[in-house]
Design an enzyme around this catalytic site. Structure first.
Site, PDB file in Angstrom:
ATOM      1  N   ASP A  84       0.839  -1.204   0.000  1.00 61.78           N
ATOM      2  CA  ASP A  84       0.000   0.000   0.000  1.00 61.78           C
ATOM      3  C   ASP A  84       0.870   1.248   0.000  1.00 61.78           C
ATOM      4  O   ASP A  84       2.055   1.200   0.357  1.00 61.78           O
ATOM      5  CB  ASP A  84      -0.933   0.006   1.218  1.00 61.78           C
ATOM      6  CG  ASP A  84      -0.169   0.072   2.542  1.00 61.78           C
ATOM      7  OD1 ASP A  84       0.816  -0.692   2.703  1.00 61.78           O
ATOM      8  OD2 ASP A  84      -0.543   0.887   3.403  1.00 61.78           O
ATOM      9  N   GLU A 178       0.364  -1.148   5.673  1.00 58.61           N
ATOM     10  CA  GLU A 178       1.400  -0.691   6.602  1.00 58.61           C
ATOM     11  C   GLU A 178       1.187   0.772   6.956  1.00 58.61           C
ATOM     12  O   GLU A 178       1.351   1.192   8.102  1.00 58.61           O
ATOM     13  CB  GLU A 178       2.791  -0.875   5.976  1.00 58.61           C
ATOM     14  CG  GLU A 178       3.954  -0.638   6.928  1.00 58.61           C
ATOM     15  CD  GLU A 178       4.447   0.798   6.968  1.00 58.61           C
ATOM     16  OE1 GLU A 178       5.276   1.121   7.836  1.00 58.61           O
ATOM     17  OE2 GLU A 178       4.002   1.627   6.133  1.00 58.61           O
TER      18      GLU A 178
HETATM   19 ZN   LIG Z   1       6.805   2.248   4.089  1.00 56.60          ZN
END
Ligand SMILES: [Zn+2]
Length: 411
Positions: A84, A178
């Site tokens: 992401d 994340e």
């Molecule tokens: Zn990162």
């Protein structure tokens, strides 16, 4: 050139929008992340002929394995990169490749009004003669962490093409979410099957992260007493003012804008209120676990003392821990950090172990039983339009992982 597919692979990946969404209630947080994982990464891994390529539903991860080339037992090493990208426009990313940068000129971001200026971003001066990759002004680049993603795939490609390189089994994970801090908690450590791992999600060559903040968060809900201001004397309790009074009892110098290095802080991230009701949200950060506890206790003591003065629980406190400094846990596994250090040295890198004023996926994974420091990936100016990466840094990241694989099998 050994890694000739790295650049086209990276350019392909950054053009796929895989932005995560912290307000989503699905997992992975967006269909975009999941599509990037399943429709772009997975086919690439399958085409390379990696073993055990699959999507783990529980962890939202694409998993793959580089088979061992030795027939003796070697601790299983893992590498992780997140798929992401951060909370910034990722629609229609047009990466720009600037070859043979002179180390001093401004670089225009596409045909936009924005420039990467070495006077503002002095790190640029380190990359004279190298290839700089930027976005075009209105998006981020997504090198955080498409650098890591492209490097892991390139590592796999290289090792499969070079069976003469001696290494053990290597597990790869391409993780979601994340950037919104929720990906790692779903990670399936047992299924991943590595003895230790590294996230590949860091800055310039030489950066090695194995110390992070310990972190907690808290919120205050304050119930005021709203009466007409004309007759308020001695009766009104303005919830906003109560919030201000709380904030003023925290140490004023211990805030993000006044601290750096190893100093921790209290950070007020949200304050909304009316006379009747107010809400404050905070995060607490400290490198020492004891320091974190002291900060938490200070908050509890202030709230208790204020409530005592009100004679009722007018302030409701909710507090929870978020993650802990991985250094405390890694202290039991320093051979893992040493493996990375040795590889960096072999690659001629100056090691930079400045602690991270934040957390990494590895902070959580380390406490979930998968010791997991963070390696550099070549990311610069993360999370905005000025993000860039350097092709040679990405090559170096692959070199380091190849060296680590060799060192791990040599012991
Ligand atoms: Zn990162």
């Amino acid at each position: 050139m050994e890694y000739q597919n790295l650049l086209p692979r990276f350019l392909k990946y950054v053009q796929v929008n895989s932005r995560s969404d912290e307000y989503s209630d699905r997992f992975p947080s967006t269909e975009k992340v999941e599509n990037f994982q399943k429709k772009v990464i997975m086919p690439d891994l399958e085409d390379l002929g990696l073993r055990d390529v699959h999507y783990n539903q529980q962890s939202g991860c694409v998993i793959a394995e580089i088979p061992a080339t030795v027939d003796y037992d070697v601790p299983v090493m893992g590498f992780l990169a997140h798929c992401d990208t951060a909370d910034f426009n990722a629609e229609n990313i047009r990466p720009q490749v600037h070859e043979n940068y002179d180390g001093k000129s401004k670089i225009q971001l596409g045909d936009s009004e924005f420039f990467l200026n070495p006077a503002v971003f002095p790190n640029l001066q380190n990359y004279q003669g190298q290839t700089i990759i930027t976005a075009s002004g209105d998006t981020l680049l997504g090198g955080d962490d498409k650098c890591g993603v492209a490097e892991l795939v390139t590592l796999a490609e290289y090792l499969l093409a070079h069976p003469e390189i001696k290494h053990g089994k290597i597990r790869l994970a391409f993780t979601p979410d994340e950037e919104i801090g929720t990906g790692a908690e779903h990670f399936d450590v047992a299924e991943f099957g590595a003895d230790f791992a590294f996230t590949v999600d860091g800055e310039a060559p030489g950066k090695l992260d194995w110390g992070t903040f310990s972190a907690a968060q808290f919120s205050l809900e304050i119930q005021g007493v709203n009466v007409h201001p004309a007759v308020a004397k001695g009766q009104m309790i303005n919830a906003i003012q109560v919030g201000i009074d709380f904030q003023n009892q925290l140490p004023g110098a211990e805030v993000p804008e006044k601290t750096d290095g190893k100093a921790g802080f209290f950070h007020l991230t949200n304050f909304t209120g009316t006379v009747d009701h107010a809400r404050l949200d905070y995060i607490i950060r400290d490198f020492e676990r004891e320091g974190l506890e002291e900060r938490k206790n200070l908050v509890k003591a202030i709230v208790a003392q204020m409530n005592e003065q009100f004679g009722s629980d007018r302030i409701k406190l909710q507090m929870s821990d978020q993650y802990y400094n991985m250094a405390d846990e890694l202290a039991k596994h320093m051979e893992i950090v040493d493996l990375a250090r040795e590889a960096y040295k072999k690659q001629g890198l100056e090691i930079n172990e400045d602690p991270v004023r934040g957390g990494t996926d590895g902070s959580q994974l380390t406490y979930m039983g998968l010791p997991c420091p963070n390696l550099f990936a070549g990311e610069e100016n993360m999370h905005g339009r000025y993000e860039y990466t350097v092709l040679e840094s990405m090559y170096k990241a692959v070199d380091v992982m190849v060296t680590m694989a060799e060192l791990n099998a040599a012991k």
